[in-house]
Each structure stands twice: as structure tokens, then as C-alpha cells.
Design an enzyme around this catalytic site. Structure first.
Site, PDB file in Angstrom:
ATOM      1  N   CYS A   2       0.867  -1.177   0.000  1.00 31.60           N
ATOM      2  CA  CYS A   2       0.000   0.000   0.000  1.00 31.60           C
ATOM      3  C   CYS A   2       0.909   1.233   0.000  1.00 31.60           C
ATOM      4  O   CYS A   2       2.093   1.140   0.286  1.00 31.60           O
ATOM      5  CB  CYS A   2      -0.867   0.029   1.243  1.00 31.60           C
ATOM      6  N   ARG A  27       1.553   1.469  -5.993  1.00 34.96           N
ATOM      7  CA  ARG A  27       1.736   0.542  -4.877  1.00 34.96           C
ATOM      8  C   ARG A  27       0.464  -0.211  -4.521  1.00 34.96           C
ATOM      9  O   ARG A  27       0.499  -1.167  -3.733  1.00 34.96           O
ATOM     10  CB  ARG A  27       2.235   1.301  -3.648  1.00 34.96           C
ATOM     11  N   TRP A  74      -3.625  -1.882  -1.453  1.00 36.00           N
ATOM     12  CA  TRP A  74      -3.602  -3.175  -2.145  1.00 36.00           C
ATOM     13  C   TRP A  74      -4.108  -4.165  -1.113  1.00 36.00           C
ATOM     14  O   TRP A  74      -3.464  -4.410  -0.095  1.00 36.00           O
ATOM     15  CB  TRP A  74      -2.182  -3.508  -2.577  1.00 36.00           C
ATOM     16  N   ASN A 100       0.367  -0.109   6.022  1.00 32.60           N
ATOM     17  CA  ASN A 100       0.873  -0.932   4.933  1.00 32.60           C
ATOM     18  C   ASN A 100       1.487  -2.169   5.565  1.00 32.60           C
ATOM     19  O   ASN A 100       2.390  -2.045   6.377  1.00 32.60           O
ATOM     20  CB  ASN A 100       1.934  -0.142   4.151  1.00 32.60           C
ATOM     21  N   GLY A 101       0.992  -3.352   5.209  1.00 34.97           N
ATOM     22  CA  GLY A 101       1.521  -4.580   5.804  1.00 34.97           C
ATOM     23  C   GLY A 101       0.397  -5.415   6.375  1.00 34.97           C
ATOM     24  O   GLY A 101      -0.770  -5.224   6.023  1.00 34.97           O
ATOM     25  N   GLU A 487      11.232 -14.221 -18.621  1.00 33.36           N
ATOM     26  CA  GLU A 487      10.861 -12.816 -18.443  1.00 33.36           C
ATOM     27  C   GLU A 487       9.848 -12.381 -19.511  1.00 33.36           C
ATOM     28  O   GLU A 487       8.910 -11.640 -19.221  1.00 33.36           O
ATOM     29  CB  GLU A 487      12.126 -11.942 -18.477  1.00 33.36           C
ATOM     30  N   LYS A 491       6.268 -10.866 -18.471  1.00 33.42           N
ATOM     31  CA  LYS A 491       5.819  -9.533 -18.924  1.00 33.42           C
ATOM     32  C   LYS A 491       4.461  -9.657 -19.602  1.00 33.42           C
ATOM     33  O   LYS A 491       3.559  -8.856 -19.362  1.00 33.42           O
ATOM     34  CB  LYS A 491       6.809  -8.909 -19.918  1.00 33.42           C
ATOM     35  N   GLU A 494       1.624 -10.481 -16.963  1.00 36.07           N
ATOM     36  CA  GLU A 494       1.217  -9.432 -16.015  1.00 36.07           C
ATOM     37  C   GLU A 494       0.597  -8.237 -16.732  1.00 36.07           C
ATOM     38  O   GLU A 494      -0.244  -7.548 -16.155  1.00 36.07           O
ATOM     39  CB  GLU A 494       2.367  -9.010 -15.103  1.00 36.07           C
ATOM     40  N   HIS A 510      10.035 -32.916 -23.315  1.00 38.01           N
ATOM     41  CA  HIS A 510       9.690 -33.627 -22.082  1.00 38.01           C
ATOM     42  C   HIS A 510       8.275 -33.298 -21.609  1.00 38.01           C
ATOM     43  O   HIS A 510       7.936 -33.562 -20.465  1.00 38.01           O
ATOM     44  CB  HIS A 510      10.715 -33.311 -20.990  1.00 38.01           C
ATOM     45  N   LYS A 609       3.513  -2.619  -7.133  1.00 41.23           N
ATOM     46  CA  LYS A 609       4.916  -2.435  -7.497  1.00 41.23           C
ATOM     47  C   LYS A 609       5.860  -3.064  -6.473  1.00 41.23           C
ATOM     48  O   LYS A 609       6.747  -3.819  -6.816  1.00 41.23           O
ATOM     49  CB  LYS A 609       5.212  -0.939  -7.641  1.00 41.23           C
TER      50      LYS A 609
HETATM   51  C1  AGP Z   1       8.073  -7.329 -12.537  1.00 43.43           C
HETATM   52  O1  AGP Z   1       7.531  -6.947 -13.728  1.00 43.43           O
HETATM   53  C2  AGP Z   1       7.149  -7.685 -11.499  1.00 43.43           C
HETATM   54  N1  AGP Z   1       6.113  -6.763 -11.321  1.00 43.43           N
HETATM   55  C3  AGP Z   1       7.669  -8.360 -10.259  1.00 43.43           C
HETATM   56  O2  AGP Z   1       7.919  -9.674 -10.645  1.00 43.43           O
HETATM   57  C4  AGP Z   1       8.913  -7.805  -9.530  1.00 43.43           C
HETATM   58  O3  AGP Z   1      10.052  -7.968 -10.321  1.00 43.43           O
HETATM   59  C5  AGP Z   1       9.064  -8.519  -8.182  1.00 43.43           C
HETATM   60  O4  AGP Z   1       7.937  -8.254  -7.403  1.00 43.43           O
HETATM   61  C6  AGP Z   1      10.322  -8.149  -7.448  1.00 43.43           C
HETATM   62  O5  AGP Z   1      10.321  -6.793  -7.105  1.00 43.43           O
HETATM   63  P1  AGP Z   1      11.646  -6.078  -6.603  1.00 43.43           P
HETATM   64  O6  AGP Z   1      12.609  -6.097  -7.744  1.00 43.43           O
HETATM   65  O7  AGP Z   1      11.197  -4.702  -6.242  1.00 43.43           O
HETATM   66  O8  AGP Z   1      12.156  -6.851  -5.438  1.00 43.43           O
END
Ligand code: AGP
Length: 614
Positions: A2, A27, A74, A100-101, A487, A491, A494, A510, A609
Site C-alpha cells: 500500500c 503501490r 492493495w 501498509n503490511g 521474463e 511480462k 502481467e 519432455h 509495485k
Molecule cells: C516485474 O515486472 C514484477 N512486477 C515483479 O515480478 C517484480 O520484479 C518482483 O515483485 C520483485 O520486485 P523487486 O525487484 O522490487 O524486489
């Protein structure tokens, strides 16, 4: 997870809080709310969903006041609705909290509060904090004394901020465990609070970071700090060097697109000052203090990270094993912390993290430290928790990354890990100077090469528009570009919400081959490297099963012509640097597919984020 903001000063708090929340919306965006002290009362406004919904309410409820807090959520405990939106208030509506938490013991705290007659209006874990504070404020004069009586009773991870009309003109903020940052920003006759720097940059760059177990008492004229034990402490005032303009969209449709296009600059900044011209040696600045004896004796390196950062760690493993000949393993941080990992004497544990606040990564670092490992972190956010827990710190210098999906920070991670592999190889004397000179020279070409890949955007966009309605995607990679396949798939997932899988192409036979049919686009990373022939064979296997093939190939590769339905071209570079180039078209593909599907690119659903909860 958050975002929290706060303001105390002579200006109207509400517009400042809303502005700060705009910068932190990445966030969390399940709901948002503000509380402002107005004429001896507390004015609270909250709305489900994005900040715009709150802005509509705020616009029709003019509120004047000079002390306030704001929150963007969040959801963890309780559905993402208005009732569960922060701030939460006590029974009298005079004290408010944002959080937050997760307060893990909230149920055991809530039952006695209910028995003592407190009325709860939300399903959240957070609300217990404000009712506990209400009771303590009956017994104590100041908000900070009441907070200090409550905070030690909260278990779990939390960053909190309180205001109360019983002690007006003051915010008390606290950080318990590793949940989210709390930054105090110092203005002139006014002070600020935020979870993250972008919310402060237009007001001040002079900040202090709260550490675990500390509180800040923020008024218009002063900021003081205490430990949860009550002991007064002094905190360093630090200067944030980020440019506020860099944190805005600069004419791009989305932050994500801007950040993809910023990669040449991010890479240049990452390289800056890292190679000593006279000796050709890689140097990391004062924040890396490993002595020669330690470096020569490192028996093993373990990477801990999450998501995209963990794929950077996977590339790091290839690089370090290839160049420095140190065995490496890569572990998803959320697994590492509960696995009872074995740490050998002299082992180096490397965390990779954009935010430096990912709670799983921080917990893995703590576990490694507890077992005696030396901790190095590759981190983007200056002053973040990871940078303060680690023994050695390499800052990525990617600049503020706002979009939830990581792009330029990933590029910076890859480049820094490449430099680090050469650095280790040089310090251990296992690389000849000519080889390292060539490798470094290639790195300095990267910004130009990435720029050339970005010029291909119209072609990638056309491809995205051709495939945007697919239901599944497969990404194949091998060797140092196997993590690129992972990756590329992440991408796409998400951003576009299309199911996608990244696979080591040698693994296809496999099991994954069974998925191939004419409806499955398969993106094969087929660069002219040491595994080129192998991946070309894997592509033939896809073609033989009528799969739809999109190849990512080098621009000088004629052999591949006619061997795929579509071909995306990138320039050739040193194999160990190729992931930096190869990922760019995959970022653009995911971006344009998501945009074509009408998705909220900068704030994909269900994500945040910085993931500061488990
Ligand atoms: C990346 O596109 C993601 N949103 C996510 O996987 C991110 O890389 C992950 O949460 C780690 O975050 P950080 O690099 O801030 O630790």
C-alpha cells in the site's frame, strides 16, 4: 504494497495528499482515502477503486486543514471496498490510522476490543490498531506515547501512521519489521511523510528513512525519532538525487512505455564510473567492501530474488559461472526463507531487487545473514531496506521505476551483474586482460544497440496487433537467454493477462510439445550464439507440429529466413550481453498487446509495485 502519505504544515493538506497518492498509486489501487484535521474534527473521505474515484469525492467536499494522512490500498485482509479502505478511525471518529503490511495477530487483539465495546466498521486487520490507540489516548497525553504503548503489541509487518484531534498538528509514523518504507521529508516550515520517494520529490529531497522498530513524530516545525522502547534517537538526513521530472510521464502514453524507452539512458548511467580507464578494471564504489581474501575464497554464490529480479539472478548465475567460475544457485526468495537453507562459511548471498522493499527478498536476506552469509544487494531504490540490511550495496542507477512491470531496472540488473561477473573474475585472477577488455568494450556499445532495437517498435507493434487475441503464448530460450524466455512470458502475463509460459527449449520434448497447435504462438529466442543450432532444431520441432513461430533473430542471420512465421530482428552483441537486447522486443510485444486489449498497462490488475506482504 500500500502507499502512505502525510503532511503537516501551513499549506492546505488535501491537495498535497492527493498529489502524493497519485505518485504512489502504483503501490496499490484497490481503494484510496484521506483524513484531514479540520477545525478540531477529523474529515475522512474514502473510495473504492482507483484514486480518480476518491478525487471525485474530494472535489465535492472542500476540506480545509493543515495536517493529514492519505492511503492507497492493495487489499490483503478484507475485500477491496470503501468500508475496508484506509484511513480507519476509532469509535469517536477523532483518531485515524493508515497502514501498509499485515497485523498477523489482529484476531486475538480484536476479540477483547469487541468485548470492551469497540465498534468495528471494517474487515481489516488494520482497524485494531486505531481502537487500541483510542484506549491508550485515554491514559496518555501525547499521540507518540499512546502509539508506543500500542505498537509493541502488533505482530507481523507494518508501516503505520496515526493522526488524532486529541493531539493535533502531529503525525506519528512507525515501521515494524520490513513492511514497506516510511520516509520523512523535510520542508521549510512543513514536513512530509511517504512510503516512497516519488511522493516527496517535488517538495523536498532531504529525507530520513525509518528503520524497523522506530517511530517518527512529525510536526510542522520538527521531526523527532524514537525506538519502540521509547529511547530517543537521531537519524541521518539524506539527500535523494532523483530528478522529479524523471518520475513523470514526459509525453509517453504510459510510464511503462517511457521506462522501456529509457533503457539506453539507464544502461549508460549503470555503466558510468564502473570501469577504471587506466587499468581496465571494474570498480564498484565505496558501498562494496569485500576484501581480496574474501573474494578469492568465495565458495558459492546464492541469488535470492522474486519475479523479474529472480530472472536477472538466473542470468547472473550464467555470467558468474562462465566468467568467474564460482558455482551459483538462484532461489526464489519466498522459498529460500522457509527451506532451512544451508549456508557454507564464506558464502556470498546476493539479493537482486528494484524496490529494496520486497518482503520475501528481505526475509531471505535476514535468514542468510542469520546463518552467517555475507550479503550483497543489487538494488535500485536508494536508502531502501535492502540497502540498509546488506553488507555491500550496488545501486542500479536505473532512476525511478513507476510502472508495476519492471523493465529498465531489469536492464540495469543485467548490466550490473555482467560487470560484477567480470569484477569477480578480475579479482580472482581467472580472466585474461584482453578478454575482459573486449567484454567491457561490448558493454559500452549497449546503449546504442538498445536504441537500435527500440527503432524496431513499429514492427513489434504490428506483430502485437496480429497476435493480441491469442489465449496462450509460449516463449522458448536456451542458455543465457532461457531467463529471457521466462521474463518474456512474465511480462506478457502481467500486462496482457494472456496465459504464457517460458520454457528452456531443450525441455520441450519432455512435455510442453503436447501444447503445440496452430493456435499457440511460440516465440523462439534464436540468436547466433553457442546454442543457435540447438534452438533451431527446437524450432523445427515446433514447425513440424504446425505451431505458429515468431523468431527473435540477429539482423545478420539469413539462415533463419523462411523458418518462422514472423521474425523480429535485433543487432548482434557479445553472447553474455544478449539478454539485455533480447528482452526489449519482448517488453514491447507485451506492452502493445496489453494496450491493444485495453488493459491498464501501468497498474495491472491484482498487482503492486513493491510487494511488502508475504
Ligand atoms: C516485474 O515486472 C514484477 N512486477 C515483479 O515480478 C517484480 O520484479 C518482483 O515483485 C520483485 O520486485 P523487486 O525487484 O522490487 O524486489
Amino acid at each position: 504494497m500500500c502507499g502512505i502519505v502525510g503532511y503537516v504544515g501551513p499549506r492546505e493538506a488535501l491537495p498535497l495528499l492527493m498529489n502524493g497518492l497519485r505518485r504512489l498509486e502504483y503501490r496499490g489501487y484497490d481503494s484510496a482515502g484521506v483524513a484531514v484535521q479540520q477545525n478540531g474534527a477529523l474529515e475522512v473521505m474514502r473510495a473504492e477503486g482507483k484514486l480518480d474515484n476518491l478525487a471525485t469525492i474530494v472535489a465535492t467536499h472542500p476540506t480545509q486543514g493543515h495536517t493529514g494522512i492519505g492511503h492507497t490500498r492493495w487489499a490483503t485482509h478484507g475485500r477491496p471496498n470503501e468500508q475496508n479502505a484506509h484511513p480507519h478511525v476509532d469509535c469517536g471518529g477523532v483518531t485515524a490510522v493508515i497502514h501498509n503490511g499485515i497485523i498477523e495477530n489482529f484476531e486475538s487483539l480484536k476479540a477483547p476490543l469487541l468485548a470492551r465495546g469497540h465498534r468495528f466498521t471494517s474487515e481489516t486487520d488494520t482497524e485494531v490498531a486505531v481502537h487500541l490507540l483510542e484506549e491508550e489516548l485515554e491514559k496518555r497525553q501525547s499521540l507518540e506515547d499512546a502509539a508506543l504503548a500500542v505498537l509493541p503489541r502488533l505482530e507481523g509487518a507494518a508501516a503505520l501512521a496515526f493522526i488524532s484531534v486529541r493531539d493535533p498538528g502531529k503525525i506519528v509514523a512507525a515501521r515494524i519489521s520490513n513492511a514497506g518504507g516510511v520516509i520523512v521529508g523535510y520542508g521549510n516550515g512543513e514536513n512530509f511523510l511517504a512510503s516512497d520517494a516519488p511522493a516527496l520529490l517535488e517538495h523536498t529531497r532531504r529525507v530520513s528513512f525509518l528503520d524497523h522498530g522506530e517511530i517518527a513524530v512529525v510536526t510542522q516545525d520538527a521531526v523527532s525519532f524514537r525506538k519502540l522502547t521509547g529511547e530517543r534517537i537521531d537519524k541521518k538526513i539524506e539527500e535523494i538525487s532523483w530528478d522529479p521530472i524523471a518520475a513523470a510521464k514526459s509525453g509517453y502514453k504510459h510510464f511503462l512505455l517511457k521506462e522501456i524507452h529509457e533503457q539506453p539512458r539507464a544502461i549508460s548511467d549503470t555503466l558510468l564510473g564502473r570501469v577504471e580507464r587506466s587499468t581496465g578494471r571494474v570498480v564498484f564504489d565505496d558501498n562494496v567492501k569485500m576484501d581480496d581474501a574474501f573474494v578469492r575464497a568465495i565458495p558459492r554464490i546464492s541469488f535470492v530474488a522474486c519475479g523479474t529480479a529472480s530472472y536477472a539472478g538466473l542470468v547472473g548465475k550464467y555470467l558468474i559461472e562462465r566468467l568467474a567460475r564460482i558455482p551459483c544457485d538462484v532461489e526464489i526468495a519466498s522459498e529460500y526463507r522457509y527451506r532451512e537453507p544451508v549456508v557454507s562459511p564464506g558464502q556470498l548471498v546476493v539479493s537482486v531487487t528494484q524496490s529494496g522493499e520486497t518482503v520475501d527478498t528481505l526475509a531471505a536476506m535476514e535468514e542468510a545473514k542469520r546463518q552467517g552469509a555475507r550479503l550483497l544487494t543489487f538494488v535500485n531504490v536508494v536508502g531502501s531496506q535492502a540497502s540498509r540490511v546488506a553488507d555491500d550495496v550496488v545501486y542500479l542507477h536505473a532512476g525511478p521505476e513507476i510502472s508495476v512491470a519492471s523493465t529498465k531496472a531489469y536492464a540495469a540488473m543485467l548490466v550490473d551483474l555482467y560487470l560484477f561477473a567480470i569484477y569477480l573474475a578480475q579479482r580472482r585472477g581467472v580472466i585474461d586482460p584482453e578478454r575482459s577488455r573486449k567484454l567491457l568494450a561490448e558493454a559500452f556499445h549497449l546503449p546504442t544497440l538498445v536504441d537500435a532495437v527500440l527503432q524496431e517498435e513499429p514492427k513489434v507493434k504490428a506483430l502485437a496487433y496480429r497476435y493480441y487475441s491469442a489465449h496462450n503464448f509460449l516463449f522458448l530460450g536456451r542458455g543465457v537467454n532461457y531467463p529471457t524466455a521466462l521474463e518474456g512470458a512474465l511480462k506478457l502475463k502481467e500486462l496482457s493477462y494472456i496465459h504464457a509460459e517460458g520454457t528452456a527449449s531443450g525441455e520441450m520434448k519432455h512435455g510442453t510439445n503436447a501444447l503445440i497447435n496452430e493456435e499457440l504462438p511460440v516465440v523462439a529466442i534464436a540468436l547466433r550464439d553457442s546454442v543457435y543450432k540447438k534452438i533451431r532444431s527446437n524450432m523445427e520441432e515446433v514447425r513440424a507440429r504446425a505451431g505458429v513461430l515468431i523468431a527473435l533473430a540477429n539482423d545478420d542471420d539469413d539462415e533463419i529466413n523462411g523458418k518462422a512465421d514472423d521474425i523480429i530482428r535485433i543487432p548482434r552483441t557479445e553472447e553474455l550481453l544478449s539478454p539485455v537486447l533480447a528482452v526489449v522486443p519482448l517488453q514491447l510485444l507485451a506492452y502493445h498487446i496489453a494496450d491493444r486489449r485495453g488493459n491498464d498497462v501501468d497498474q495491472p490488475r491484482n498487482l503492486a509495485k513493491a510487494v511488502t506482504v508475504e
